[in-house]
Design an enzyme around this catalytic site. Sequence first.
Site, PDB file in Angstrom:
ATOM      1  N   ALA A  85       0.821  -1.217   0.000  1.00 25.11           N
ATOM      2  CA  ALA A  85       0.000   0.000   0.000  1.00 25.11           C
ATOM      3  C   ALA A  85       0.855   1.267   0.000  1.00 25.11           C
ATOM      4  O   ALA A  85       1.993   1.268   0.456  1.00 25.11           O
ATOM      5  CB  ALA A  85      -0.921  -0.016   1.213  1.00 25.11           C
ATOM      6  N   PHE A 145       1.258   5.668   0.881  1.00 24.95           N
ATOM      7  CA  PHE A 145       1.101   6.458   2.110  1.00 24.95           C
ATOM      8  C   PHE A 145      -0.159   7.302   2.124  1.00 24.95           C
ATOM      9  O   PHE A 145      -0.557   7.791   3.178  1.00 24.95           O
ATOM     10  CB  PHE A 145       2.326   7.383   2.303  1.00 24.95           C
ATOM     11  CG  PHE A 145       2.259   8.628   1.456  1.00 24.95           C
ATOM     12  CD1 PHE A 145       1.542   9.738   1.882  1.00 24.95           C
ATOM     13  CD2 PHE A 145       2.873   8.693   0.213  1.00 24.95           C
ATOM     14  CE1 PHE A 145       1.452  10.883   1.094  1.00 24.95           C
ATOM     15  CE2 PHE A 145       2.785   9.825  -0.582  1.00 24.95           C
ATOM     16  CZ  PHE A 145       2.072  10.916  -0.132  1.00 24.95           C
ATOM     17  N   LYS A 161       1.509  -5.510   3.514  1.00 26.73           N
ATOM     18  CA  LYS A 161       2.649  -4.625   3.811  1.00 26.73           C
ATOM     19  C   LYS A 161       2.181  -3.182   3.641  1.00 26.73           C
ATOM     20  O   LYS A 161       2.068  -2.668   2.539  1.00 26.73           O
ATOM     21  CB  LYS A 161       3.830  -4.881   2.869  1.00 26.73           C
ATOM     22  CG  LYS A 161       5.085  -4.160   3.392  1.00 26.73           C
ATOM     23  CD  LYS A 161       6.086  -3.789   2.339  1.00 26.73           C
ATOM     24  CE  LYS A 161       5.835  -2.487   1.651  1.00 26.73           C
ATOM     25  NZ  LYS A 161       5.946  -1.262   2.458  1.00 26.73           N
ATOM     26  N   GLU A 175       5.486   2.163   4.821  1.00 26.76           N
ATOM     27  CA  GLU A 175       6.354   2.314   5.998  1.00 26.76           C
ATOM     28  C   GLU A 175       6.227   3.702   6.619  1.00 26.76           C
ATOM     29  O   GLU A 175       6.658   3.933   7.733  1.00 26.76           O
ATOM     30  CB  GLU A 175       7.811   2.013   5.625  1.00 26.76           C
ATOM     31  CG  GLU A 175       8.474   2.957   4.634  1.00 26.76           C
ATOM     32  CD  GLU A 175       8.137   2.636   3.161  1.00 26.76           C
ATOM     33  OE1 GLU A 175       7.206   1.839   2.929  1.00 26.76           O
ATOM     34  OE2 GLU A 175       8.812   3.186   2.273  1.00 26.76           O
ATOM     35  N   ARG A 176       5.599   4.633   5.880  1.00 27.27           N
ATOM     36  CA  ARG A 176       5.457   5.978   6.452  1.00 27.27           C
ATOM     37  C   ARG A 176       4.219   6.095   7.320  1.00 27.27           C
ATOM     38  O   ARG A 176       4.136   6.974   8.168  1.00 27.27           O
ATOM     39  CB  ARG A 176       5.365   7.005   5.323  1.00 27.27           C
ATOM     40  CG  ARG A 176       6.620   7.052   4.479  1.00 27.27           C
ATOM     41  CD  ARG A 176       6.441   8.069   3.373  1.00 27.27           C
ATOM     42  NE  ARG A 176       7.377   7.832   2.307  1.00 27.27           N
ATOM     43  CZ  ARG A 176       7.115   8.053   1.034  1.00 27.27           C
ATOM     44  NH1 ARG A 176       5.951   8.533   0.682  1.00 27.27           N
ATOM     45  NH2 ARG A 176       8.020   7.827   0.113  1.00 27.27           N
ATOM     46  N   SER A 222       3.172   4.375  -6.706  1.00 28.48           N
ATOM     47  CA  SER A 222       3.747   5.099  -7.846  1.00 28.48           C
ATOM     48  C   SER A 222       4.008   4.167  -9.024  1.00 28.48           C
ATOM     49  O   SER A 222       4.079   2.944  -8.873  1.00 28.48           O
ATOM     50  CB  SER A 222       5.066   5.732  -7.411  1.00 28.48           C
ATOM     51  OG  SER A 222       5.988   4.693  -7.115  1.00 28.48           O
ATOM     52  N   CYS A 247      -4.581  10.230  -5.604  1.00 29.17           N
ATOM     53  CA  CYS A 247      -4.357   9.812  -6.991  1.00 29.17           C
ATOM     54  C   CYS A 247      -5.464  10.335  -7.887  1.00 29.17           C
ATOM     55  O   CYS A 247      -5.314  10.373  -9.097  1.00 29.17           O
ATOM     56  CB  CYS A 247      -4.283   8.305  -7.091  1.00 29.17           C
ATOM     57  SG  CYS A 247      -5.856   7.545  -6.732  1.00 29.17           S
ATOM     58  N   GLU A 292       3.577  13.830 -12.585  1.00 27.48           N
ATOM     59  CA  GLU A 292       2.592  13.872 -11.506  1.00 27.48           C
ATOM     60  C   GLU A 292       3.208  14.697 -10.375  1.00 27.48           C
ATOM     61  O   GLU A 292       4.297  14.373  -9.897  1.00 27.48           O
ATOM     62  CB  GLU A 292       2.302  12.447 -11.016  1.00 27.48           C
ATOM     63  CG  GLU A 292       1.289  12.404  -9.892  1.00 27.48           C
ATOM     64  CD  GLU A 292       1.028  10.986  -9.356  1.00 27.48           C
ATOM     65  OE1 GLU A 292       1.973  10.184  -9.290  1.00 27.48           O
ATOM     66  OE2 GLU A 292      -0.129  10.707  -8.997  1.00 27.48           O
TER      67      GLU A 292
HETATM   68  P1  NAD Z   1       5.297   4.459  -3.579  1.00 28.84           P
HETATM   69  O1  NAD Z   1       5.285   3.745  -4.867  1.00 28.84           O
HETATM   70  O2  NAD Z   1       6.499   5.229  -3.197  1.00 28.84           O
HETATM   71  O3  NAD Z   1       5.033   3.407  -2.393  1.00 28.84           O
HETATM   72  C1  NAD Z   1       4.012   2.425  -2.477  1.00 28.84           C
HETATM   73  C2  NAD Z   1       4.504   1.139  -1.837  1.00 28.84           C
HETATM   74  O4  NAD Z   1       5.565   0.602  -2.623  1.00 28.84           O
HETATM   75  C3  NAD Z   1       5.037   1.316  -0.434  1.00 28.84           C
HETATM   76  O5  NAD Z   1       4.553   0.253   0.363  1.00 28.84           O
HETATM   77  C4  NAD Z   1       6.545   1.277  -0.607  1.00 28.84           C
HETATM   78  O6  NAD Z   1       7.190   0.654   0.490  1.00 28.84           O
HETATM   79  C5  NAD Z   1       6.751   0.461  -1.855  1.00 28.84           C
HETATM   80  N1  NAD Z   1       7.843   0.984  -2.699  1.00 28.84           N
HETATM   81  C6  NAD Z   1       8.203   2.276  -2.892  1.00 28.84           C
HETATM   82  N2  NAD Z   1       9.198   2.381  -3.785  1.00 28.84           N
HETATM   83  C7  NAD Z   1       9.490   1.132  -4.176  1.00 28.84           C
HETATM   84  C8  NAD Z   1      10.421   0.592  -5.109  1.00 28.84           C
HETATM   85  N3  NAD Z   1      11.251   1.365  -5.818  1.00 28.84           N
HETATM   86  N4  NAD Z   1      10.445  -0.733  -5.264  1.00 28.84           N
HETATM   87  C9  NAD Z   1       9.606  -1.511  -4.581  1.00 28.84           C
HETATM   88  N5  NAD Z   1       8.707  -1.058  -3.689  1.00 28.84           N
HETATM   89  C10 NAD Z   1       8.632   0.250  -3.487  1.00 28.84           C
HETATM   90  O7  NAD Z   1       3.999   5.381  -3.566  1.00 28.84           O
HETATM   91  P2  NAD Z   1       3.598   6.457  -2.463  1.00 28.84           P
HETATM   92  O8  NAD Z   1       4.510   7.633  -2.572  1.00 28.84           O
HETATM   93  O9  NAD Z   1       3.408   5.803  -1.142  1.00 28.84           O
HETATM   94  O10 NAD Z   1       2.134   6.858  -2.991  1.00 28.84           O
HETATM   95  C11 NAD Z   1       1.904   7.868  -3.939  1.00 28.84           C
HETATM   96  C12 NAD Z   1       1.672   7.326  -5.326  1.00 28.84           C
HETATM   97  O11 NAD Z   1       0.606   6.379  -5.289  1.00 28.84           O
HETATM   98  C13 NAD Z   1       1.236   8.377  -6.333  1.00 28.84           C
HETATM   99  O12 NAD Z   1       1.896   8.145  -7.565  1.00 28.84           O
HETATM  100  C14 NAD Z   1      -0.259   8.141  -6.488  1.00 28.84           C
HETATM  101  O13 NAD Z   1      -0.818   8.552  -7.723  1.00 28.84           O
HETATM  102  C15 NAD Z   1      -0.321   6.667  -6.339  1.00 28.84           C
HETATM  103  N6  NAD Z   1      -1.650   6.232  -5.936  1.00 28.84           N
HETATM  104  C16 NAD Z   1      -2.443   5.638  -6.878  1.00 28.84           C
HETATM  105  C17 NAD Z   1      -3.719   5.252  -6.548  1.00 28.84           C
HETATM  106  C18 NAD Z   1      -4.605   4.617  -7.571  1.00 28.84           C
HETATM  107  O14 NAD Z   1      -5.591   3.996  -7.181  1.00 28.84           O
HETATM  108  N7  NAD Z   1      -4.299   4.744  -8.845  1.00 28.84           N
HETATM  109  C19 NAD Z   1      -4.200   5.450  -5.251  1.00 28.84           C
HETATM  110  C20 NAD Z   1      -3.364   6.044  -4.302  1.00 28.84           C
HETATM  111  C21 NAD Z   1      -2.086   6.428  -4.663  1.00 28.84           C
END
Ligand code: NAD
EC number: 1.2.1.27
Length: 519
Positions: free
Chosen positions: A170, A172, A196, A199-200, A249, A304, A404
């Site tokens: 998930a 943050f 999982k 972590e934030r 992301s 998002c 974005e």
């Molecule tokens: P993020 O991708 O940084 O983190 C999401 C999850 O992936 C976390 O649990 C993190 O620990 C893990 N993660 C982060 N970087 C990783 C990597 N390089 N390799 C493997 N795992 C990794 O996203 P975020 O900053 O927590 O959330 C914001 C993003 O989520 C924005 O781009 C937003 O548009 C998107 N989002 C999309 C939806 C949707 O339904 N389309 C909904 C909410 C958020």
Amino acid sequence: ARILQISSKLKSTWYSSSSFSSSLPTVKLFIDGKFVESKSDKWIDIHNPATNEVIGRVPQATKAEMDAAVASCKRAFPAWADTSVLSRQQVLLRYQQLIKENLKEIAKLITLEQGKTLADAEGDVFRGLQVVEHACSVTSLMLGETMPSITKDMDLYSYRLPLGVCAGIAPFNFPAMIPLWMFPMAMVCGNTFLMKPSERVPGATMLLAKLLQDSGAPDGTLNIIHGQHEAVNFICDHLDIKAISFVGSNQAGEYIFERGSRHGKRVQANMGAKNHGVVMPDANKENTLNQLVGAAFGAAGQRCMALSTAILVGEAKKWLPELVERAKNLRVNAGDQPGADLGPLITPQAKERVCNLIDSGAKEGASILLDGRKIKVKGYENGNFVGPTIISDVKPNMTCYKEEIFGPVLVVLETETLDEAIKIVNDNPYGNGTAIFTTNGATARKYSHLVDVGQVGVNVPIPVPLPMFSFTGSRSSFRGDTNFYGKQGIQFYTQLKTITSQWKEEDATLSSPAVVMPT
Ligand code: NAD
């Protein structure tokens, strides 16, 4: 100490006083029905985004702990899958009641860890709760199909059956809603689940796990691990995990989709967005401006489905000064302060990134009509605040349009016609959400039909579907075949078994082997 005050009722289950090198509270793991302290030597600080104080620590679970969590899910699966669907439904019915009773507690924790306003945090829990309520309809949603008498004395029918151990990763920005898109739907179908959280913001998931346990979910049906890349790689690679639900992301989502698929798993990945609001000159001006401002700046743009890009068509460009006036009036403050309209961004790095994207707009020839970069919030000088920002004269080749932003920034483009606006939206790689504002039905219909975006609002700025439908972002905003929640969510978490059966009354023993296909 602040956290403990905030959620005294449930504190012992999810944060504990740490035995590890400082007095900061630590987040536990949830393994086999127990909230346990991690033995990890790698910990991540959790900050209050309004102050940047460290408020707790979350472990990066060890390999042994992650293995124990999957083993627990695997052990619990056969009995849970065999538990009657009515009993699983009863657990979820109790769960939705407990979430309702504890909604404000969960929301306070979200505001503390994530920064959004309390009212918005309550919405975060509420929208997740609706998915739990939807999951209670499992007895209809999981029905298979039947076709009697496909030939003499032969009937055909199908079952929807759980997959086994499923996992969720998930982001943050919705600490309660997004985990609730995942494990309740998976579990009501008879799967067990490894979660999982981000972590934030791990706290809300821990509270939700406690409430699920109190609702009667057997030990091992939900396990929770914490961590970053190692935990993600572990989930992608583990052969006992059959499916992964990811929201976050594009960088992480594309990677998880590819790595998880390579290991034979189903993967559904909801990812980034650039959502356009197209404003026609015949729109109801008052409503449209209020909706645009709410949807661009609510949750500090960290949704998002935030409406982060406006396209003003024709005479609607004259509304720009009034748009700026409304945005100026929003109150930026810590999320727990009365009257706050938007809170801080999640980290100092997120703030820096957003400010750099605003800078890029100025450098590439756009106009910064409202500039939130230098905002100071009294009493919260160390918080990650950015005030509402509006960038106009934006062109599709500019960095602030292409990326974005995920902050309280509205970029504004102008076109002469609806057709030009549609072309801009369809040329953008993302397909998460969009909205059109108009009083003309034919215009609305044309836009809804021609635009290549998964979720379209007509005079609705953030058209997130209710859970009886599915969340249907498309193109670069989604990878996979079946979407989250709704009927598609049930499809994602189940596989079909079809049974062809023959029962004859008279003795019809075959006199010789049937070696040709029946015709
Ligand atoms: P993020 O991708 O940084 O983190 C999401 C999850 O992936 C976390 O649990 C993190 O620990 C893990 N993660 C982060 N970087 C990783 C990597 N390089 N390799 C493997 N795992 C990794 O996203 P975020 O900053 O927590 O959330 C914001 C993003 O989520 C924005 O781009 C937003 O548009 C998107 N989002 C999309 C939806 C949707 O339904 N389309 C909904 C909410 C958020």
